[in-house]
Design a protein around this motif. Structure first.
Motif, PDB file in Angstrom:
ATOM      1  N   GLU A  47      33.537  12.976  78.061  1.00 13.64           N
ATOM      2  CA  GLU A  47      33.602  12.190  76.826  1.00 13.64           C
ATOM      3  C   GLU A  47      33.013  12.918  75.633  1.00 13.64           C
ATOM      4  OE1 GLU A  47      29.708  11.112  78.872  1.00 13.64           O
ATOM      5  OE2 GLU A  47      31.789  11.482  79.464  1.00 13.64           O
ATOM      6  N   LEU A  48      32.290  14.012  75.859  1.00 16.91           N
ATOM      7  CA  LEU A  48      31.686  14.764  74.752  1.00 16.91           C
ATOM      8  C   LEU A  48      32.640  15.804  74.168  1.00 16.91           C
ATOM      9  CD1 LEU A  48      28.128  15.415  76.248  1.00 16.91           C
ATOM     10  CD2 LEU A  48      28.875  13.521  74.800  1.00 16.91           C
ATOM     11  N   PHE A  49      33.800  15.974  74.778  1.00 15.62           N
ATOM     12  CA  PHE A  49      34.731  17.037  74.388  1.00 15.62           C
ATOM     13  C   PHE A  49      35.976  16.438  73.739  1.00 15.62           C
ATOM     14  CE2 PHE A  49      32.091  18.885  77.595  1.00 15.62           C
ATOM     15  CZ  PHE A  49      32.035  20.243  77.331  1.00 15.62           C
ATOM     16  N   PRO A  50      36.686  17.228  72.924  1.00 16.59           N
ATOM     17  CA  PRO A  50      37.968  16.752  72.377  1.00 16.59           C
ATOM     18  C   PRO A  50      38.994  16.589  73.493  1.00 16.59           C
ATOM     19  CG  PRO A  50      37.635  19.071  71.864  1.00 16.59           C
ATOM     20  CD  PRO A  50      36.342  18.583  72.455  1.00 16.59           C
ATOM     21  N   LYS A  51      39.978  15.723  73.280  1.00 12.32           N
ATOM     22  CA  LYS A  51      40.980  15.448  74.312  1.00 12.32           C
ATOM     23  C   LYS A  51      41.732  16.710  74.707  1.00 12.32           C
ATOM     24  CE  LYS A  51      40.425  10.917  74.364  1.00 12.32           C
ATOM     25  NZ  LYS A  51      39.921  10.195  75.556  1.00 12.32           N
ATOM     26  N   ALA A  52      41.988  17.577  73.728  1.00 11.69           N
ATOM     27  CA  ALA A  52      42.790  18.768  74.006  1.00 11.69           C
ATOM     28  C   ALA A  52      42.047  19.796  74.854  1.00 11.69           C
ATOM     29  CB  ALA A  52      43.234  19.410  72.692  1.00 11.69           C
ATOM     30  N   GLY A  56      43.090  23.423  78.223  1.00 10.16           N
ATOM     31  CA  GLY A  56      42.706  24.823  78.173  1.00 10.16           C
ATOM     32  C   GLY A  56      42.099  25.221  76.843  1.00 10.16           C
ATOM     33  N   TYR A  57      41.321  26.273  76.871  1.00  9.73           N
ATOM     34  CA  TYR A  57      40.647  26.755  75.671  1.00  9.73           C
ATOM     35  C   TYR A  57      40.346  28.230  75.859  1.00  9.73           C
ATOM     36  CZ  TYR A  57      36.327  26.840  78.395  1.00  9.73           C
ATOM     37  OH  TYR A  57      35.366  27.125  79.350  1.00  9.73           O
ATOM     38  N   ARG A  58      39.941  28.863  74.771  1.00 11.88           N
ATOM     39  CA  ARG A  58      39.451  30.243  74.872  1.00 11.88           C
ATOM     40  C   ARG A  58      38.260  30.407  73.950  1.00 11.88           C
ATOM     41  NH1 ARG A  58      40.916  33.811  70.808  1.00 11.88           N
ATOM     42  NH2 ARG A  58      42.492  33.097  69.308  1.00 11.88           N
ATOM     43  N   ARG A  76      38.445  27.644  70.868  1.00 11.36           N
ATOM     44  CA  ARG A  76      39.709  27.183  70.299  1.00 11.36           C
ATOM     45  C   ARG A  76      40.527  26.534  71.410  1.00 11.36           C
ATOM     46  NH1 ARG A  76      43.045  31.145  66.630  1.00 11.36           N
ATOM     47  NH2 ARG A  76      41.625  30.246  65.094  1.00 11.36           N
ATOM     48  N   CYS A  77      40.952  25.285  71.180  1.00 10.55           N
ATOM     49  CA  CYS A  77      41.807  24.580  72.139  1.00 10.55           C
ATOM     50  C   CYS A  77      43.216  25.154  72.057  1.00 10.55           C
ATOM     51  CB  CYS A  77      41.819  23.087  71.846  1.00 10.55           C
ATOM     52  SG  CYS A  77      40.226  22.277  72.097  1.00 10.55           S
ATOM     53  N   PHE A  84      36.236  24.532  67.504  1.00  5.36           N
ATOM     54  CA  PHE A  84      35.013  23.748  67.590  1.00  5.36           C
ATOM     55  C   PHE A  84      33.825  24.666  67.840  1.00  5.36           C
ATOM     56  CE2 PHE A  84      38.514  21.099  68.880  1.00  5.36           C
ATOM     57  CZ  PHE A  84      38.283  19.906  68.207  1.00  5.36           C
ATOM     58  N   THR A  85      32.703  24.302  67.216  1.00  6.44           N
ATOM     59  CA  THR A  85      31.442  25.008  67.453  1.00  6.44           C
ATOM     60  C   THR A  85      30.689  24.288  68.558  1.00  6.44           C
ATOM     61  OG1 THR A  85      31.292  25.722  65.149  1.00  6.44           O
ATOM     62  CG2 THR A  85      29.256  25.730  66.431  1.00  6.44           C
TER      63      THR A  85
END
Length: 410
Positions: A47-52, A56-58, A76-77, A84-85
């Motif tokens: 719940e602390l993270f964006p849905k995307a 995956g992210y890098r 970056r999603c 996001f920082t």
């Protein structure tokens, strides 16, 4: 001001996570270990993270704060390209300090200790502490407070009168499950201003729980407040607070010789087991009052109370709702002391509203007295009790983690 249904703003592009300080300094310089830590947090605290984030992210880049010398990484999603920082909870937003250094002053501030006194004891200047506190108001109240809980079905609402530079303003306050879920500035008590003020709660609630509609809201009877809530939530059952009717009687009825008997009969009616019995007891109360030689004013107030039997009786159709405003009154007593000790509100409406929102979050997260915490199952604040969870043992860091993404969900 950003709305709950709008896109993520620049101010909510920070993911705040409950890193231990020694561990964070070890892993932030190692991309592989940092990614492992992020994956572990996402698995335990999605719940602390964006849905995307789930798609995956890098790792994007990193920078070192000139103020604290603390290294921060950005991600970056891949699905949306949003950046996001990632900030550890032991560091304050905008790198203005460490949480453990400002926790004692902010705790005292929740009790109304003035900024100059904080500056005298803890250093810095009064404006540092003001800006630090008001900065918390950038976060959404509902999204920060209700991190793991569903929103309450039964609410209370009222306006708190508060001077702002010599003019009377109104703080449109929404309360549920002992938490302040909305606190917005209205410059008048008219229909349009109150509707705009309460609309802030509606937007935030819809962002957290799409399609959210409360079952009941308890009000004091002010027509503009009622119209504002019905405009925002057409299906909500508006309940009139029984306590306000009693307080009108008590304000001058205490001088009557029949006051003790009157008080007993009023509250016997309130505790009636069903709607039919409640209406019968109010009728008998009215008949009794007419034969007691009460003053004309007191008899009028009793008749008003008895004449609202239909409004008060709606409570029996919605069990679990609030028949009195006791929960709201407790919160507003704390609000009143806080702003009285701070010499009320000053500055622009935007700055004052941010200050009010900061107070609401501090009220929701500051620790209770230990005896009160024991009485509530060892949950230490209204927000902890609502969520049945705490992210960090330190209340301020728990607030900062809960404010990840500025309290936004979508």
């Amino acid at each position: 001001m950003a709305t709950g249904s709008g896109p993520l703003s620049r101010g909510c592009s920070t993911i705040c996570l409950p890193f231990d300080q020694p561990l964070y300094r070890e892993v932030v310089g190692d991309p592989a270990r940092f990614r492992q830590a992020l994956d572990r947090f996402f698995r335990d605290l999605p719940e602390l993270f964006p849905k995307a984030f789930a798609a995956g992210y890098r790792l994007k880049d990193s920078r070192t704060s000139a103020k604290l010398g603390l290294r921060l990484r950005r991600i970056r999603c891949t699905a949306t390209g949003a950046t996001f920082t990632v900030r550890p909870c032991f560091a304050l937003p905008y790198m203005v300090g460490y949480a453990d250094a400002v926790e004692p002053p902010l705790f005292l501030r929740t009790f109304g200790v003035p900024y100059w006194a904080l500056a005298r004891v803890f250093g810095r200047g009064p404006m540092y502490w003001y800006r630090l506190e008001a900065g918390l108001g950038r976060n959404r109240i509902v999204g920060t407070t209700a991190r793991r809980a569903r929103l309450p079905e039964h609410l209370l609402a009222d306006e708190h009168h508060q001077p702002r530079d010599g003019l009377k303003d109104y703080l449109a306050t929404t309360v549920g499950e002992g938490c302040c879920l909305g606190c917005a500035l209205a410059q008048t008590a008219g229909n349009d201003d109150l509707r705009a003020a309460y609309a802030g709660f509606q937007r935030e609630a819809d962002n957290v729980q799409p399609g959210y509609r409360p079952k009941t809201v308890s009000l004091d009877g002010w027509a503009a407040t009622r119209q504002a809530w019905l405009a925002l939530f057409p299906l909500v059952a508006v309940r009139r607070c029984f306590l306000h009717g009693w307080l009108n009687i008590r304000s001058r009825g205490k001088l009557s010789a029949a006051f003790a008997d009157l008080s007993r009969r009023v509250w016997e009616a309130f505790h009636a087991p069903d709607r039919r019995t409640f209406a019968q007891r109010l009728r008998r109360l009215g008949e009794w009052a007419r034969g007691q030689g009460l003053t004309a004013w007191l008899r009028e107030q009793v008749e008003k109370l008895c004449g609202r039997a239909k409004e008060y009786g709606l409570a029996y159709r919605h069990p679990g709702g609030h028949r009195t405003s006791a929960m709201l009154d407790r919160l507003m007593r704390s609000m009143n002391r806080y702003f009285e000790d701070g010499q009320h509100l000053h500055g622009s409406p935007e700055a004052c509203e941010r200050h009010c929102r900061a107070w609401a979050l501090l009220y929701n997260f500051r620790p209770w007295h230990p005896a009160t915490a024991r009485a509530h199952g060892d949950w230490r604040s209204p927000a902890e009790r609502l969520n049945r969870h705490r992210y960090h043992d330190d209340w301020l860091q728990n607030l900062l983690v809960s404010a990840s993404l500025g309290g936004y969900r979508r």
